[in-house]
Design a protein around this motif. Structure first.
Motif, PDB file in Angstrom:
ATOM      1  N   UNK A 194       0.847  -1.186   0.000  1.00  0.00           N
ATOM      2  CA  UNK A 194       0.000   0.000   0.000  1.00  0.00           C
ATOM      3  C   UNK A 194       0.885   1.239   0.000  1.00  0.00           C
ATOM      4  N   UNK A 195       0.234   2.407  -0.053  1.00  0.00           N
ATOM      5  CA  UNK A 195       1.000   3.653   0.030  1.00  0.00           C
ATOM      6  C   UNK A 195       1.835   3.726   1.302  1.00  0.00           C
ATOM      7  N   UNK A 196       1.347   3.088   2.368  1.00  0.00           N
ATOM      8  CA  UNK A 196       2.028   3.173   3.663  1.00  0.00           C
ATOM      9  C   UNK A 196       3.339   2.401   3.666  1.00  0.00           C
ATOM     10  N   UNK A 197       3.333   1.177   3.110  1.00  0.00           N
ATOM     11  CA  UNK A 197       4.541   0.347   3.192  1.00  0.00           C
ATOM     12  C   UNK A 197       5.291   0.215   1.866  1.00  0.00           C
ATOM     13  N   UNK A 198       4.946   1.047   0.910  1.00  0.00           N
ATOM     14  CA  UNK A 198       5.604   1.032  -0.404  1.00  0.00           C
ATOM     15  C   UNK A 198       6.858   1.891  -0.312  1.00  0.00           C
ATOM     16  N   UNK A 199       8.037   1.247  -0.197  1.00  0.00           N
ATOM     17  CA  UNK A 199       9.251   2.002   0.101  1.00  0.00           C
ATOM     18  C   UNK A 199      10.285   2.065  -0.989  1.00  0.00           C
ATOM     19  N   UNK A 200      10.132   1.283  -2.056  1.00  0.00           N
ATOM     20  CA  UNK A 200      11.091   1.340  -3.161  1.00  0.00           C
ATOM     21  C   UNK A 200      10.494   0.704  -4.405  1.00  0.00           C
ATOM     22  N   UNK A 201      10.994   1.113  -5.551  1.00  0.00           N
ATOM     23  CA  UNK A 201      10.584   0.524  -6.822  1.00  0.00           C
ATOM     24  C   UNK A 201      11.580   0.956  -7.890  1.00  0.00           C
ATOM     25  N   UNK A 202      11.506   0.311  -9.032  1.00  0.00           N
ATOM     26  CA  UNK A 202      12.343   0.673 -10.172  1.00  0.00           C
ATOM     27  C   UNK A 202      11.472   1.229 -11.292  1.00  0.00           C
ATOM     28  N   UNK A 203      12.112   2.060 -12.118  1.00  0.00           N
ATOM     29  CA  UNK A 203      11.452   2.595 -13.310  1.00  0.00           C
ATOM     30  C   UNK A 203      12.356   2.362 -14.515  1.00  0.00           C
ATOM     31  N   UNK A 204      11.785   1.793 -15.551  1.00  0.00           N
ATOM     32  CA  UNK A 204      12.418   1.773 -16.866  1.00  0.00           C
ATOM     33  C   UNK A 204      11.523   2.591 -17.794  1.00  0.00           C
ATOM     34  N   UNK A 205      12.150   3.405 -18.633  1.00  0.00           N
ATOM     35  CA  UNK A 205      11.341   4.227 -19.540  1.00  0.00           C
ATOM     36  C   UNK A 205      11.983   4.255 -20.917  1.00  0.00           C
ATOM     37  N   UNK A 206      11.159   4.597 -21.908  1.00  0.00           N
ATOM     38  CA  UNK A 206      11.586   4.622 -23.300  1.00  0.00           C
ATOM     39  C   UNK A 206      10.989   5.855 -23.965  1.00  0.00           C
ATOM     40  N   UNK A 207      11.804   6.555 -24.743  1.00  0.00           N
ATOM     41  CA  UNK A 207      11.289   7.692 -25.513  1.00  0.00           C
ATOM     42  C   UNK A 207      10.665   7.146 -26.795  1.00  0.00           C
ATOM     43  N   UNK A 208       9.398   7.458 -26.996  1.00  0.00           N
ATOM     44  CA  UNK A 208       8.658   6.889 -28.122  1.00  0.00           C
ATOM     45  C   UNK A 208       7.878   7.984 -28.845  1.00  0.00           C
ATOM     46  N   UNK A 209       7.491   7.666 -30.057  1.00  0.00           N
ATOM     47  CA  UNK A 209       6.635   8.569 -30.828  1.00  0.00           C
ATOM     48  C   UNK A 209       5.249   8.615 -30.196  1.00  0.00           C
ATOM     49  N   UNK A 216       7.876  14.362 -28.084  1.00  0.00           N
ATOM     50  CA  UNK A 216       7.704  12.907 -28.014  1.00  0.00           C
ATOM     51  C   UNK A 216       7.141  12.512 -26.651  1.00  0.00           C
ATOM     52  N   UNK A 217       6.755  11.253 -26.567  1.00  0.00           N
ATOM     53  CA  UNK A 217       6.243  10.704 -25.313  1.00  0.00           C
ATOM     54  C   UNK A 217       7.322   9.916 -24.589  1.00  0.00           C
ATOM     55  N   UNK A 218       7.064   9.634 -23.327  1.00  0.00           N
ATOM     56  CA  UNK A 218       7.890   8.699 -22.569  1.00  0.00           C
ATOM     57  C   UNK A 218       6.985   7.569 -22.093  1.00  0.00           C
ATOM     58  N   UNK A 219       7.397   6.338 -22.399  1.00  0.00           N
ATOM     59  CA  UNK A 219       6.681   5.160 -21.917  1.00  0.00           C
ATOM     60  C   UNK A 219       7.362   4.679 -20.639  1.00  0.00           C
TER      61      UNK A 219
END
Length: 353
Positions: free
Chosen positions: A69-84, A125-128
């Motif tokens: 939940x928002x309370x115990x969510x303490x880390x995560x990863x993000x991968x992103x791509x620049x796309x049309x 451009x967008x970011x996915x």
């Protein structure tokens, strides 16, 4: 000096001066053009540098110990791509990531990354974006298999070893009024819980075990979609031992007479799948005082086979409600299926840099 030579010399000097002046003017014009071009580029680059990508998150769900939940969510990863803007996953590869497994730590409204890398919104451009747990690795599709990325995940053998799994996906240009993209993390497993109702309240019921058998688990692969709630899971592996539900009997019944069996350690977190033919095995005992003696009327196990078209969907919260007879009669079962998400959590975004 000869008068003609003097005139000719003066003309040469004047021409030289004019030529020098023209060169200076031309040089100045070229320099001005170069400066103007440089200023335009700097303006573009500076604008982009100010548009640093900030991350906000939402994790919906109730605040049970095993759930994210928002309370115990303490880390995560993000991968992103620049796309049309009109990028098509079915025909085009994502290519190399712009943000490659960048880890965010902290809490909702205050996420930070390690290192000095900064990421900026591209112009036009967008970011996915793809968000996922820090312990996992995003796998990009190959040329032979265009489409969305995948995550490999293992379902724990016991409730204590199981973890909730929340992911996010968003394709967007820079928001008009901020630099922040809010990633809406959603639960993509199926959450299983049980309640029971005594058929005869004059008996004392003691429930010792609930087990689900005939379902898949182990190692499986999740494939993203534009909406993570409609992503897909691979079949998983046969789990011969099944999954045992941790039991804590509620002290009071709900309005319909059902007692929750939810453990403080959390629900079963299992693979979404078709579960037709799967079985719920419950062990329990019923006793009653008769002539000052505590007599036993049932002490054993009963099995409920899940009916045709039974299914655990992605993000489903499923509660099986068992009506237990005092004797050898069959168990009646009702199923309460709802969306795991709730609407109480609102997005909280970090301060813009």
């Amino acid at each position: 000096m000869d008068k003609k030579k003097e005139i000719h010399t003066n003309k040469n000097i004047n021409n030289l001066k004019k030529h020098t002046i023209m060169k200076k003017i031309l040089f100045a014009a070229v320099a001005a053009m170069a400066i103007t071009g440089c200023s335009q580029n700097e303006e573009f680059e500076n604008a982009a540098q100010k548009a640093e990508i900030n991350i906000g998150t939402i994790v919906k769900g109730t605040s049970r110990a095993a759930e994210m939940t928002n309370v115990n969510f303490g880390s995560f990863k993000v991968s992103s791509f620049i796309v049309a803007n009109d990028f098509d996953f079915s025909t085009t590869l994502l290519g190399s990531p712009y943000m490659d497994g960048v880890e965010y730590t902290g809490k909702q409204g205050s996420w930070i990354t390690s290192g000095d890398n900064k990421y900026y919104w591209p112009v036009g451009k967008n970011v996915q974006f793809f968000g996922y747990p820090s312990a996992l690795t995003l796998v990009n599709p190959t040329d032979a298999a265009k489409g969305y990325p995948t995550l490999a995940f293992a379902i724990g053998a016991t409730s204590a070893e199981q973890t909730d799994l929340v992911v996010a996906a968003k394709n967007t240009a820079k928001p008009a009024d901020s630099n922040t993209v809010t990633l809406d993390f959603k639960h993509i497993l199926a959450k299983i819980n049980f309640s029971y109702k005594p058929e005869d309240t004059s008996f004392t019921y003691t429930i010792t075990e609930i087990k689900i058998t005939g379902v898949k688990g182990g190692n499986a692969t999740y494939t993203y979609a534009a909406d993570v709630a409609v992503g897909t899971w691979s079949t998983g592996e046969t789990v011969a031992a099944g999954y045992t539900y941790p039991i804590t009997v509620a002290s009071t019944a709900d309005a319909s007479g059902y007692f929750g069996l939810d453990s403080p350690d959390g629900s079963l977190m299992l693979l979404p799948q078709d579960v037709e033919g799967a079985q719920i095995v419950i062990k329990y005992k019923t006793t009653k005082m008769v002539n000052s003696a505590n007599e036993t009327f049932f002490d054993g196990s009963k099995t409920v086979t899940l009916s045709k078209d039974s299914k655990w969907g992605i993000g489903n919260s499923i509660r099986y409600k068992l009506t237990l007879p005092a004797g050898a009669d069959k168990i009646d079962i009702a199923t309460d299926v709802k969306n795991w998400e709730d609407d109480n959590d609102k997005p909280v975004t970090p301060d813009a840099n």
